[in-house]
Design a protein around this motif. Structure first.
Motif, PDB file in Angstrom:
ATOM      1  N   VAL A   1       0.768  -1.159   0.139  1.00 28.17           N
ATOM      2  CA  VAL A   1      -0.096  -0.053  -0.046  1.00 28.17           C
ATOM      3  C   VAL A   1       0.759   1.145  -0.167  1.00 28.17           C
ATOM      4  O   VAL A   1       0.657   2.131  -0.770  1.00 28.17           O
ATOM      5  CB  VAL A   1      -0.966   0.190   1.236  1.00 28.17           C
ATOM      6  CG1 VAL A   1      -1.798   1.409   1.290  1.00 28.17           C
ATOM      7  CG2 VAL A   1      -1.972  -1.099   1.142  1.00 28.17           C
ATOM      8  N   ALA A   2       1.864   1.070   0.960  1.00 30.72           N
ATOM      9  CA  ALA A   2       2.797   2.399   0.875  1.00 30.72           C
ATOM     10  C   ALA A   2       3.681   2.581  -0.520  1.00 30.72           C
ATOM     11  O   ALA A   2       3.682   3.579  -0.883  1.00 30.72           O
ATOM     12  CB  ALA A   2       3.862   2.343   1.853  1.00 30.72           C
ATOM     13  N   ALA A   3       3.951   1.555  -1.064  1.00 31.77           N
ATOM     14  CA  ALA A   3       4.489   1.654  -2.468  1.00 31.77           C
ATOM     15  C   ALA A   3       3.713   1.960  -3.644  1.00 31.77           C
ATOM     16  O   ALA A   3       3.962   2.702  -4.498  1.00 31.77           O
ATOM     17  CB  ALA A   3       5.050   0.460  -3.042  1.00 31.77           C
ATOM     18  N   CYS A   4       2.254   1.507  -3.527  1.00 32.88           N
ATOM     19  CA  CYS A   4       1.271   1.693  -4.719  1.00 32.88           C
ATOM     20  C   CYS A   4       0.250   2.789  -4.535  1.00 32.88           C
ATOM     21  O   CYS A   4      -0.191   3.350  -5.437  1.00 32.88           O
ATOM     22  CB  CYS A   4       0.690   0.549  -4.902  1.00 32.88           C
ATOM     23  SG  CYS A   4       1.733  -0.885  -5.328  1.00 32.88           S
ATOM     24  N   GLY A   5       0.060   3.269  -3.104  1.00 35.10           N
ATOM     25  CA  GLY A   5      -0.800   4.313  -3.056  1.00 35.10           C
ATOM     26  C   GLY A   5      -2.284   4.120  -2.766  1.00 35.10           C
ATOM     27  O   GLY A   5      -3.075   4.943  -2.410  1.00 35.10           O
ATOM     28  N   SER A   6      -2.692   2.791  -2.848  1.00 38.31           N
ATOM     29  CA  SER A   6      -3.947   2.638  -2.906  1.00 38.31           C
ATOM     30  C   SER A   6      -4.026   0.969  -2.246  1.00 38.31           C
ATOM     31  O   SER A   6      -3.131   0.126  -2.957  1.00 38.31           O
ATOM     32  CB  SER A   6      -4.885   2.807  -4.072  1.00 38.31           C
ATOM     33  OG  SER A   6      -4.678   1.998  -4.851  1.00 38.31           O
ATOM     34  N   ILE A   7      -5.316   0.629  -1.798  1.00 38.02           N
ATOM     35  CA  ILE A   7      -5.351  -0.808  -1.615  1.00 38.02           C
ATOM     36  C   ILE A   7      -5.470  -1.599  -2.746  1.00 38.02           C
ATOM     37  O   ILE A   7      -5.019  -2.806  -3.045  1.00 38.02           O
ATOM     38  CB  ILE A   7      -6.438  -1.062  -0.373  1.00 38.02           C
ATOM     39  CG1 ILE A   7      -6.197  -0.373   0.653  1.00 38.02           C
ATOM     40  CG2 ILE A   7      -7.005  -2.356  -0.382  1.00 38.02           C
ATOM     41  CD1 ILE A   7      -7.265  -0.350   1.946  1.00 38.02           C
ATOM     42  N   THR A   8      -6.224  -0.905  -3.697  1.00 40.65           N
ATOM     43  CA  THR A   8      -6.787  -1.683  -5.026  1.00 40.65           C
ATOM     44  C   THR A   8      -5.553  -2.056  -5.749  1.00 40.65           C
ATOM     45  O   THR A   8      -5.149  -3.106  -6.085  1.00 40.65           O
ATOM     46  CB  THR A   8      -7.694  -0.724  -5.665  1.00 40.65           C
ATOM     47  OG1 THR A   8      -8.874  -0.532  -4.927  1.00 40.65           O
ATOM     48  CG2 THR A   8      -7.928  -1.469  -7.125  1.00 40.65           C
ATOM     49  N   HIS A   9      -4.546  -1.070  -5.907  1.00 42.11           N
ATOM     50  CA  HIS A   9      -3.242  -1.270  -6.585  1.00 42.11           C
ATOM     51  C   HIS A   9      -2.384  -2.092  -5.959  1.00 42.11           C
ATOM     52  O   HIS A   9      -1.624  -2.956  -6.462  1.00 42.11           O
ATOM     53  CB  HIS A   9      -2.588   0.198  -6.783  1.00 42.11           C
ATOM     54  CG  HIS A   9      -3.361   0.891  -8.027  1.00 42.11           C
ATOM     55  ND1 HIS A   9      -3.218   2.356  -7.892  1.00 42.11           N
ATOM     56  CD2 HIS A   9      -4.129   0.684  -8.699  1.00 42.11           C
ATOM     57  CE1 HIS A   9      -3.847   2.775  -8.790  1.00 42.11           C
ATOM     58  NE2 HIS A   9      -4.562   1.704  -9.406  1.00 42.11           N
ATOM     59  N   ALA A  10      -2.349  -2.005  -4.550  1.00 40.81           N
ATOM     60  CA  ALA A  10      -1.595  -2.981  -3.847  1.00 40.81           C
ATOM     61  C   ALA A  10      -2.044  -4.391  -3.868  1.00 40.81           C
ATOM     62  O   ALA A  10      -1.123  -5.483  -4.079  1.00 40.81           O
ATOM     63  CB  ALA A  10      -1.499  -2.524  -2.252  1.00 40.81           C
ATOM     64  N   ALA A  11      -3.359  -4.678  -4.041  1.00 43.35           N
ATOM     65  CA  ALA A  11      -4.018  -5.932  -4.032  1.00 43.35           C
ATOM     66  C   ALA A  11      -3.560  -6.408  -5.328  1.00 43.35           C
ATOM     67  O   ALA A  11      -3.174  -7.596  -5.664  1.00 43.35           O
ATOM     68  CB  ALA A  11      -5.424  -5.901  -4.135  1.00 43.35           C
ATOM     69  N   ASN A  12      -3.598  -5.609  -6.746  1.00 43.67           N
ATOM     70  CA  ASN A  12      -3.005  -5.989  -8.082  1.00 43.67           C
ATOM     71  C   ASN A  12      -1.379  -6.717  -7.818  1.00 43.67           C
ATOM     72  O   ASN A  12      -1.157  -7.729  -8.572  1.00 43.67           O
ATOM     73  CB  ASN A  12      -3.214  -4.901  -8.926  1.00 43.67           C
ATOM     74  CG  ASN A  12      -4.538  -4.910  -9.296  1.00 43.67           C
ATOM     75  OD1 ASN A  12      -5.614  -5.878  -9.050  1.00 43.67           O
ATOM     76  ND2 ASN A  12      -5.243  -3.584  -9.912  1.00 43.67           N
ATOM     77  N   GLU A  13      -0.948  -5.739  -7.123  1.00 48.88           N
ATOM     78  CA  GLU A  13       0.747  -6.066  -6.956  1.00 48.88           C
ATOM     79  C   GLU A  13       0.998  -7.594  -6.219  1.00 48.88           C
ATOM     80  O   GLU A  13       1.848  -8.083  -6.607  1.00 48.88           O
ATOM     81  CB  GLU A  13       1.410  -4.968  -6.344  1.00 48.88           C
ATOM     82  CG  GLU A  13       2.912  -5.013  -6.404  1.00 48.88           C
ATOM     83  CD  GLU A  13       3.456  -4.708  -7.260  1.00 48.88           C
ATOM     84  OE1 GLU A  13       4.797  -5.322  -7.585  1.00 48.88           O
ATOM     85  OE2 GLU A  13       2.967  -4.254  -8.349  1.00 48.88           O
ATOM     86  N   LEU A  14       0.051  -7.763  -5.520  1.00 48.29           N
ATOM     87  CA  LEU A  14       0.275  -8.995  -4.394  1.00 48.29           C
ATOM     88  C   LEU A  14      -0.364 -10.108  -5.030  1.00 48.29           C
ATOM     89  O   LEU A  14      -0.242 -11.370  -4.543  1.00 48.29           O
ATOM     90  CB  LEU A  14      -0.181  -8.643  -3.127  1.00 48.29           C
ATOM     91  CG  LEU A  14       0.636  -7.592  -2.237  1.00 48.29           C
ATOM     92  CD1 LEU A  14      -0.198  -7.507  -0.874  1.00 48.29           C
ATOM     93  CD2 LEU A  14       1.949  -8.134  -2.015  1.00 48.29           C
ATOM     94  N   GLY A  15      -1.311  -9.907  -6.132  1.00 47.01           N
ATOM     95  CA  GLY A  15      -1.993 -11.004  -6.437  1.00 47.01           C
ATOM     96  C   GLY A  15      -3.141 -11.500  -5.600  1.00 47.01           C
ATOM     97  O   GLY A  15      -3.451 -12.560  -5.634  1.00 47.01           O
ATOM     98  N   LEU A  16      -3.707 -10.376  -5.023  1.00 45.13           N
ATOM     99  CA  LEU A  16      -4.982 -10.548  -3.898  1.00 45.13           C
ATOM    100  C   LEU A  16      -5.927  -9.800  -4.428  1.00 45.13           C
ATOM    101  O   LEU A  16      -6.022  -8.968  -5.375  1.00 45.13           O
ATOM    102  CB  LEU A  16      -4.385 -10.483  -2.527  1.00 45.13           C
ATOM    103  CG  LEU A  16      -3.263 -11.119  -2.094  1.00 45.13           C
ATOM    104  CD1 LEU A  16      -2.782 -10.748  -0.741  1.00 45.13           C
ATOM    105  CD2 LEU A  16      -3.581 -12.762  -1.912  1.00 45.13           C
ATOM    106  N   THR A  17      -7.205 -10.112  -3.700  1.00 51.26           N
ATOM    107  CA  THR A  17      -8.378  -9.380  -3.858  1.00 51.26           C
ATOM    108  C   THR A  17      -8.320  -8.135  -2.894  1.00 51.26           C
ATOM    109  O   THR A  17      -7.587  -8.144  -1.848  1.00 51.26           O
ATOM    110  CB  THR A  17      -9.659 -10.061  -3.549  1.00 51.26           C
ATOM    111  OG1 THR A  17      -9.631 -10.331  -2.299  1.00 51.26           O
ATOM    112  CG2 THR A  17      -9.623 -11.268  -4.475  1.00 51.26           C
ATOM    113  N   PRO A  18      -8.750  -6.921  -3.296  1.00 49.57           N
ATOM    114  CA  PRO A  18      -8.661  -5.761  -2.203  1.00 49.57           C
ATOM    115  C   PRO A  18      -9.301  -6.107  -1.081  1.00 49.57           C
ATOM    116  O   PRO A  18      -8.811  -5.656   0.037  1.00 49.57           O
ATOM    117  CB  PRO A  18      -9.862  -4.668  -2.980  1.00 49.57           C
ATOM    118  CG  PRO A  18      -9.470  -5.094  -4.370  1.00 49.57           C
ATOM    119  CD  PRO A  18      -9.349  -6.595  -4.349  1.00 49.57           C
ATOM    120  N   PRO A  19     -10.438  -7.028  -0.868  1.00 50.85           N
ATOM    121  CA  PRO A  19     -10.955  -7.205   0.420  1.00 50.85           C
ATOM    122  C   PRO A  19      -9.908  -8.008   1.324  1.00 50.85           C
ATOM    123  O   PRO A  19      -9.852  -7.799   2.511  1.00 50.85           O
ATOM    124  CB  PRO A  19     -12.347  -8.288   0.271  1.00 50.85           C
ATOM    125  CG  PRO A  19     -12.704  -7.664  -0.931  1.00 50.85           C
ATOM    126  CD  PRO A  19     -11.356  -7.366  -1.764  1.00 50.85           C
TER     127      PRO A  19
END
Length: 306
Positions: A18-36
């Motif tokens: 989240v710190a690197a991507c700036g949002s939970i949605t983008h972080a989820a994409n980066e991690l290969g997870l869902t936002p929830p």
């Protein structure tokens, strides 16, 4: 009450993303997870620290709070430590790091430090410790596992060992240059056996070799011997004229070159033996130990005094 012991790597990775991507949605994409799923990890992390770690914006963006920045800093430190740990483990697995205890019989201490110095230049992260003693001591260290390998003469019968020949190990009879037998082309056995022989202590390989040689040479005749505790003492005593000695040529190289000692020419001399590198047959060497063994064996005795 905060529960740092409940913090997981997944929670910390979610915060870092989240710190690197700036949002939970983008972080989820980066991690290969869902936002929830990312939201759940972050909520659990905040519960474990009992602190708000993120500011969530109306547009879906997210920034770290002061507490979040502290946790992120710790996460980065943990990540760096783990990467360093992984590098260390890889080095150990490849034998590039580690501790190797090398047993050396007493006559080998004249060349072993130079050999270890070469090893340290090639493998600076492998620590090679030398343990020096007479033959009986080195065999006992092999028995109890306090050394990984040893440089010595004739391999022992027990324990069973793997032995690698390293190079010739000549033993010579030394005397002071003004000794009456020093100028003879060949010293008669009956004259040699009359001398006083300076000998190492019981348990020394050189002592065993001397006794066997003199018993064979004298055909059962008695001879005079004086026990001394080290090769250095024997050398100085021979120089002083207190007797002659059978000794490894590798311990008296400098004295022979300088003329302070001479080799006596006599039947059966020099006695040619071999240096060996050995380790227990029932014990597998560590990766570092195997690398040290290979390095020493590939020298083909180049480290031995000439």
């Amino acid at each position: 009450m905060s529960r740092p012991d409940a913090v997981t790597f997944k929670q910390l990775r979610a915060l870092s993303a989240v710190a690197a991507c700036g949002s939970i949605t983008h972080a989820a994409n980066e991690l290969g997870l869902t936002p929830p799923a990312v939201h759940t990890q972050l909520r659990q992390l905040e519960e474990n620290f009992e602190a708000k770690l993120l500011h969530r914006g109306a547009s879906g963006g997210a920034t770290l709070t002061r507490q979040g920045k502290v946790v992120l800093s710790a996460t980065q430190s943990i990540d760096a430590t783990l990467h360093a740990c992984a590098d260390h483990v890889r080095a150990l697995n490849r034998g590039m790091e580690g501790l190797v205890v090398l047993g050396i019989v007493s006559t080998g201490k004249y060349f072993a430090p130079g050999l270890v110095a070469q090893l340290q230049k090639v493998y600076p992260k492998i620590e090679v410790q030398m343990k020096v003693g007479n033959r009986d001591s080195v065999v006992a260290w092999l028995q109890n596992g306090s050394i990984d390998m040893a440089v010595m003469g004739r391999p022992p019968r027990a324990p069973a060992v793997v032995s690698i020949p390293l190079g010739p190990h000549p033993h010579v009879m030394i005397a002071p240059p003004d000794h009456p037998l020093a100028g003879l082309d060949l010293v008669p056995p009956e004259e040699l056996i009359k001398e006083t022989f300076l000998a190492r202590e019981e348990g020394s390989g050189t002592r065993i070799l001397m006794v066997r040689h003199l018993d064979r040479l004298g055909q059962g005749k008695t001879y005079t011997s004086v026990e001394m505790g080290s090769n250095e003492t024997i050398k100085q005593a021979v120089i002083a004229g207190l007797g002659i000695a059978l000794i490894s040529r590798h311990t008296v190289t400098e004295e022979l070159h300088s003329g302070r000692l001479v080799e006596l020419k006599a039947e059966g001399l020099p006695i040619l033996r071999q240096w060996f590198l050995i380790h227990r047959a029932d014990t597998e060497l560590s990766a570092a130990g195997a690398r040290v063994e290979t390095f020493i064996s590939e020298q083909h005795g180049a480290f031995l005094p000439s």
